[in-house]
Design a protein around this motif. Structure first.
Motif, PDB file in Angstrom:
ATOM      1  N   ASP A   1       0.843  -1.192   0.000  1.00 20.39           N
ATOM      2  CA  ASP A   1       0.000   0.000   0.000  1.00 20.39           C
ATOM      3  C   ASP A   1       0.879   1.242   0.000  1.00 20.39           C
ATOM      4  OD1 ASP A   1      -1.564   2.216   1.723  1.00 20.39           O
ATOM      5  OD2 ASP A   1      -3.045   0.928   0.746  1.00 20.39           O
ATOM      6  N   ALA A   2       0.497   2.267  -0.760  1.00 23.31           N
ATOM      7  CA  ALA A   2       1.323   3.471  -0.909  1.00 23.31           C
ATOM      8  C   ALA A   2       1.583   4.159   0.429  1.00 23.31           C
ATOM      9  CB  ALA A   2       0.658   4.447  -1.878  1.00 23.31           C
ATOM     10  N   ARG A   3       0.643   4.078   1.350  1.00 21.81           N
ATOM     11  CA  ARG A   3       0.809   4.757   2.648  1.00 21.81           C
ATOM     12  C   ARG A   3       1.509   3.874   3.672  1.00 21.81           C
ATOM     13  NH1 ARG A   3      -5.197   7.586   2.944  1.00 21.81           N
ATOM     14  NH2 ARG A   3      -4.944   8.864   1.069  1.00 21.81           N
ATOM     15  N   ARG A   4       1.725   2.630   3.329  1.00 21.70           N
ATOM     16  CA  ARG A   4       2.455   1.683   4.185  1.00 21.70           C
ATOM     17  C   ARG A   4       1.963   1.688   5.644  1.00 21.70           C
ATOM     18  NH1 ARG A   4       8.687   2.271   1.926  1.00 21.70           N
ATOM     19  NH2 ARG A   4       8.210   1.582  -0.177  1.00 21.70           N
ATOM     20  N   PRO A   5       0.696   1.403   5.857  1.00 22.75           N
ATOM     21  CA  PRO A   5       0.185   1.421   7.234  1.00 22.75           C
ATOM     22  C   PRO A   5       0.742   0.254   8.057  1.00 22.75           C
ATOM     23  CG  PRO A   5      -1.445   0.507   5.742  1.00 22.75           C
ATOM     24  CD  PRO A   5      -0.318   1.003   4.880  1.00 22.75           C
ATOM     25  N   PHE A   6       0.840   0.463   9.364  1.00 21.13           N
ATOM     26  CA  PHE A   6       1.194  -0.628  10.269  1.00 21.13           C
ATOM     27  C   PHE A   6       0.007  -1.579  10.349  1.00 21.13           C
ATOM     28  CE2 PHE A   6       4.219   2.527  12.020  1.00 21.13           C
ATOM     29  CZ  PHE A   6       5.370   1.770  11.923  1.00 21.13           C
ATOM     30  N   ILE A   7       0.249  -2.854  10.091  1.00 23.05           N
ATOM     31  CA  ILE A   7      -0.835  -3.839  10.164  1.00 23.05           C
ATOM     32  C   ILE A   7      -0.592  -4.890  11.248  1.00 23.05           C
ATOM     33  CG2 ILE A   7      -1.558  -3.541   7.761  1.00 23.05           C
ATOM     34  CD1 ILE A   7       0.064  -6.105   7.117  1.00 23.05           C
ATOM     35  N   SER A   8       0.546  -4.794  11.928  1.00 16.65           N
ATOM     36  CA  SER A   8       0.827  -5.705  13.043  1.00 16.65           C
ATOM     37  C   SER A   8       1.782  -5.011  13.999  1.00 16.65           C
ATOM     38  CB  SER A   8       1.428  -7.023  12.549  1.00 16.65           C
ATOM     39  OG  SER A   8       2.651  -6.802  11.874  1.00 16.65           O
ATOM     40  N   SER A   9       1.792  -5.491  15.241  1.00 12.01           N
ATOM     41  CA  SER A   9       2.688  -4.916  16.247  1.00 12.01           C
ATOM     42  C   SER A   9       2.962  -5.961  17.327  1.00 12.01           C
ATOM     43  CB  SER A   9       2.070  -3.641  16.855  1.00 12.01           C
ATOM     44  OG  SER A   9       0.847  -3.931  17.500  1.00 12.01           O
ATOM     45  N   PHE A  10       3.536  -5.553  18.437  1.00 14.71           N
ATOM     46  CA  PHE A  10       3.924  -6.469  19.512  1.00 14.71           C
ATOM     47  C   PHE A  10       2.721  -7.297  19.977  1.00 14.71           C
ATOM     48  CE2 PHE A  10       4.727  -7.337  24.066  1.00 14.71           C
ATOM     49  CZ  PHE A  10       5.879  -8.102  23.927  1.00 14.71           C
ATOM     50  N   PHE A  11       2.812  -8.622  19.841  1.00 13.07           N
ATOM     51  CA  PHE A  11       1.741  -9.554  20.211  1.00 13.07           C
ATOM     52  C   PHE A  11       0.411  -9.213  19.521  1.00 13.07           C
ATOM     53  CE2 PHE A  11       3.625 -11.245  24.479  1.00 13.07           C
ATOM     54  CZ  PHE A  11       4.619 -11.868  23.758  1.00 13.07           C
TER      55      PHE A  11
ATOM     56  N   TYR B   1      -6.492  -0.833  14.306  1.00 15.51           N
ATOM     57  CA  TYR B   1      -7.335  -0.507  13.150  1.00 15.51           C
ATOM     58  C   TYR B   1      -7.624   0.989  13.043  1.00 15.51           C
ATOM     59  CZ  TYR B   1     -11.413   0.147  16.181  1.00 15.51           C
ATOM     60  OH  TYR B   1     -12.289   0.617  17.131  1.00 15.51           O
ATOM     61  N   LYS B   2      -7.613   1.714  14.163  1.00 16.72           N
ATOM     62  CA  LYS B   2      -7.928   3.151  14.132  1.00 16.72           C
ATOM     63  C   LYS B   2      -6.891   3.926  13.336  1.00 16.72           C
ATOM     64  CE  LYS B   2     -10.477   3.322  18.517  1.00 16.72           C
ATOM     65  NZ  LYS B   2     -10.529   3.910  19.879  1.00 16.72           N
ATOM     66  N   GLU B   3      -5.609   3.579  13.520  1.00 16.19           N
ATOM     67  CA  GLU B   3      -4.550   4.257  12.786  1.00 16.19           C
ATOM     68  C   GLU B   3      -4.623   3.916  11.296  1.00 16.19           C
ATOM     69  OE1 GLU B   3      -1.191   6.747  12.257  1.00 16.19           O
ATOM     70  OE2 GLU B   3      -2.730   6.570  13.805  1.00 16.19           O
ATOM     71  N   ILE B   4      -4.982   2.669  10.995  1.00  9.23           N
ATOM     72  CA  ILE B   4      -5.131   2.262   9.594  1.00  9.23           C
ATOM     73  C   ILE B   4      -6.275   3.025   8.942  1.00  9.23           C
ATOM     74  CG2 ILE B   4      -5.689   0.334   8.057  1.00  9.23           C
ATOM     75  CD1 ILE B   4      -4.331  -1.494  10.121  1.00  9.23           C
ATOM     76  N   ASP B   5      -7.412   3.133   9.652  1.00  4.94           N
ATOM     77  CA  ASP B   5      -8.561   3.866   9.118  1.00  4.94           C
ATOM     78  C   ASP B   5      -8.226   5.340   8.901  1.00  4.94           C
ATOM     79  OD1 ASP B   5     -10.000   1.551   9.158  1.00  4.94           O
ATOM     80  OD2 ASP B   5     -11.215   2.067  10.907  1.00  4.94           O
ATOM     81  N   ARG B   6      -7.391   5.902   9.785  1.00 10.06           N
ATOM     82  CA  ARG B   6      -7.023   7.317   9.652  1.00 10.06           C
ATOM     83  C   ARG B   6      -6.149   7.543   8.414  1.00 10.06           C
ATOM     84  NH1 ARG B   6      -3.018  10.744  10.755  1.00 10.06           N
ATOM     85  NH2 ARG B   6      -1.632   9.085  11.506  1.00 10.06           N
TER      86      ARG B   6
ATOM     87  N   PHE C   1      -9.103  -3.633   6.155  1.00 14.28           N
ATOM     88  CA  PHE C   1      -8.306  -4.342   7.160  1.00 14.28           C
ATOM     89  C   PHE C   1      -9.192  -5.319   7.917  1.00 14.28           C
ATOM     90  CE2 PHE C   1      -6.208  -4.314  11.464  1.00 14.28           C
ATOM     91  CZ  PHE C   1      -5.126  -5.083  11.077  1.00 14.28           C
ATOM     92  N   SER C   2      -8.805  -6.598   7.935  1.00 11.57           N
ATOM     93  CA  SER C   2      -9.639  -7.642   8.534  1.00 11.57           C
ATOM     94  C   SER C   2      -9.607  -7.638  10.059  1.00 11.57           C
ATOM     95  CB  SER C   2      -9.174  -9.014   8.039  1.00 11.57           C
ATOM     96  OG  SER C   2      -7.878  -9.310   8.554  1.00 11.57           O
ATOM     97  N   ASN C   3      -8.614  -6.969  10.644  1.00 13.48           N
ATOM     98  CA  ASN C   3      -8.436  -6.953  12.102  1.00 13.48           C
ATOM     99  C   ASN C   3      -8.264  -8.368  12.656  1.00 13.48           C
ATOM    100  OD1 ASN C   3      -8.081  -4.977  14.174  1.00 13.48           O
ATOM    101  ND2 ASN C   3      -9.995  -5.639  15.120  1.00 13.48           N
ATOM    102  N   TYR C   4      -7.749  -9.264  11.808  1.00 10.53           N
ATOM    103  CA  TYR C   4      -7.454 -10.657  12.175  1.00 10.53           C
ATOM    104  C   TYR C   4      -8.689 -11.412  12.671  1.00 10.53           C
ATOM    105  CZ  TYR C   4      -2.806  -8.773  11.675  1.00 10.53           C
ATOM    106  OH  TYR C   4      -1.702  -8.151  11.171  1.00 10.53           O
ATOM    107  N   GLY C   5      -9.852 -11.000  12.186  1.00  8.69           N
ATOM    108  CA  GLY C   5     -11.095 -11.670  12.551  1.00  8.69           C
ATOM    109  C   GLY C   5     -11.677 -11.226  13.880  1.00  8.69           C
ATOM    110  N   VAL C   6     -10.981 -10.338  14.585  1.00  9.10           N
ATOM    111  CA  VAL C   6     -11.451  -9.847  15.882  1.00  9.10           C
ATOM    112  C   VAL C   6     -12.361  -8.637  15.649  1.00  9.10           C
ATOM    113  CG1 VAL C   6     -10.763  -8.922  18.126  1.00  9.10           C
ATOM    114  CG2 VAL C   6      -9.333 -10.638  16.988  1.00  9.10           C
ATOM    115  N   GLU C   7     -13.481  -8.621  16.339  1.00 12.11           N
ATOM    116  CA  GLU C   7     -14.402  -7.491  16.210  1.00 12.11           C
ATOM    117  C   GLU C   7     -13.709  -6.197  16.630  1.00 12.11           C
ATOM    118  OE1 GLU C   7     -18.643  -5.985  18.163  1.00 12.11           O
ATOM    119  OE2 GLU C   7     -18.106  -8.123  18.244  1.00 12.11           O
ATOM    120  N   ARG C   8     -13.912  -5.145  15.852  1.00 14.57           N
ATOM    121  CA  ARG C   8     -13.246  -3.874  16.117  1.00 14.57           C
ATOM    122  C   ARG C   8     -13.635  -3.347  17.495  1.00 14.57           C
ATOM    123  NH1 ARG C   8     -12.081  -0.341  10.829  1.00 14.57           N
ATOM    124  NH2 ARG C   8     -11.182  -2.015   9.581  1.00 14.57           N
ATOM    125  N   GLY C   9     -12.618  -2.885  18.223  1.00 19.14           N
ATOM    126  CA  GLY C   9     -12.825  -2.402  19.584  1.00 19.14           C
ATOM    127  C   GLY C   9     -12.638  -3.473  20.633  1.00 19.14           C
TER     128      GLY C   9
END
Length: 198
Positions: A80-90, A129-134, A141-149
């Motif tokens: 993706d051109a904006r290179r969003p973070f899609i994963s982090s620590f754990f 997901y909030k930073e990705i949406d921004r 973004f699938s949020n790894y199948g976890v409901e947002r929030g």
């Protein structure tokens, strides 16, 4: 290219009982000409399994296992051109508990049948997901199948089948006369049929 690889496996056996612990850590980064520095692999794996032979000379075991799989470093989507973070620590972290029957005809091959298995998908950072949406409102973004929030998703498996093969494939003779092994480290062929919550 930079990389770290740690692998440790311990096995305790007494009579018909066995307890096996397997830990693997891999972290690597690479920079190709004209590209940004990025991680090439990031993996923490831990598996602890208790087994008991069903008979003195049996190849079948009753087993129960706890399995942990995650990562430690931030990861971006470089496609993706904006290179969003899609994963982090754990984020994500997968935790699986299973109970079932294992067939172990030799030391390097096993097959596990687990009619009772539960898996949790855990997000150490549930607001990722909030930073990705921004940055990219149109990014799906699938949020790894976890409901947002939320930070956890539970799944119950009707059947989990895992085949494991762990054996040295090639012996290499070096110029110093040492014999080195090229191992296959725990090739897993998993098949899971799961019931997913709404």
């Amino acid at each position: 290219m930079l990389g770290v690889y740690l692998n440790s496996k311990g096995e305790y056996t007494k009579a018909r009982d066995s307890w096996v612990n397997d830990f693997q850590f891999q972290l690597g980064a690479i920079q190709n000409k004209g590209d940004a520095f990025r991680k090439s692999i990031d993996r923490i794996f831990f598996d602890s399994k208790y087994g008991r032979k069903l008979g003195e000379n049996s190849q079948w075991y009753f087993f129960t296992t706890l399995n942990f799989l995650s990562q430690i470093a931030n990861g971006r989507d470089f496609g993706d051109a904006r290179r969003p973070f899609i994963s982090s620590f754990f984020t994500p972290l997968y935790l699986t508990e299973a109970i079932g029957i294992e067939w172990k005809p030799n030391k390097f091959f096993s097959m596990q049948f687990a009619p009772g298995a539960v898996r949790q998908t855990i997000l150490g950072n549930k607001n990722l997901y909030k930073e990705i949406d921004r940055l990219s409102p149109e990014y799906k973004f699938s949020n790894y199948g976890v409901e947002r929030g939320k930070s956890i998703r539970n799944e119950i498996a009707i059947l989990q089948l895992v085949m494991s093969y762990n054996k040295d494939l090639v012996k290499i003779s070096t110029s110093s006369g040492d014999i080195r092994h090229l191992p296959v480290q725990r090739i897993l062929l998993p098949l899971t049929i799961a019931l997913m919550p709404n």
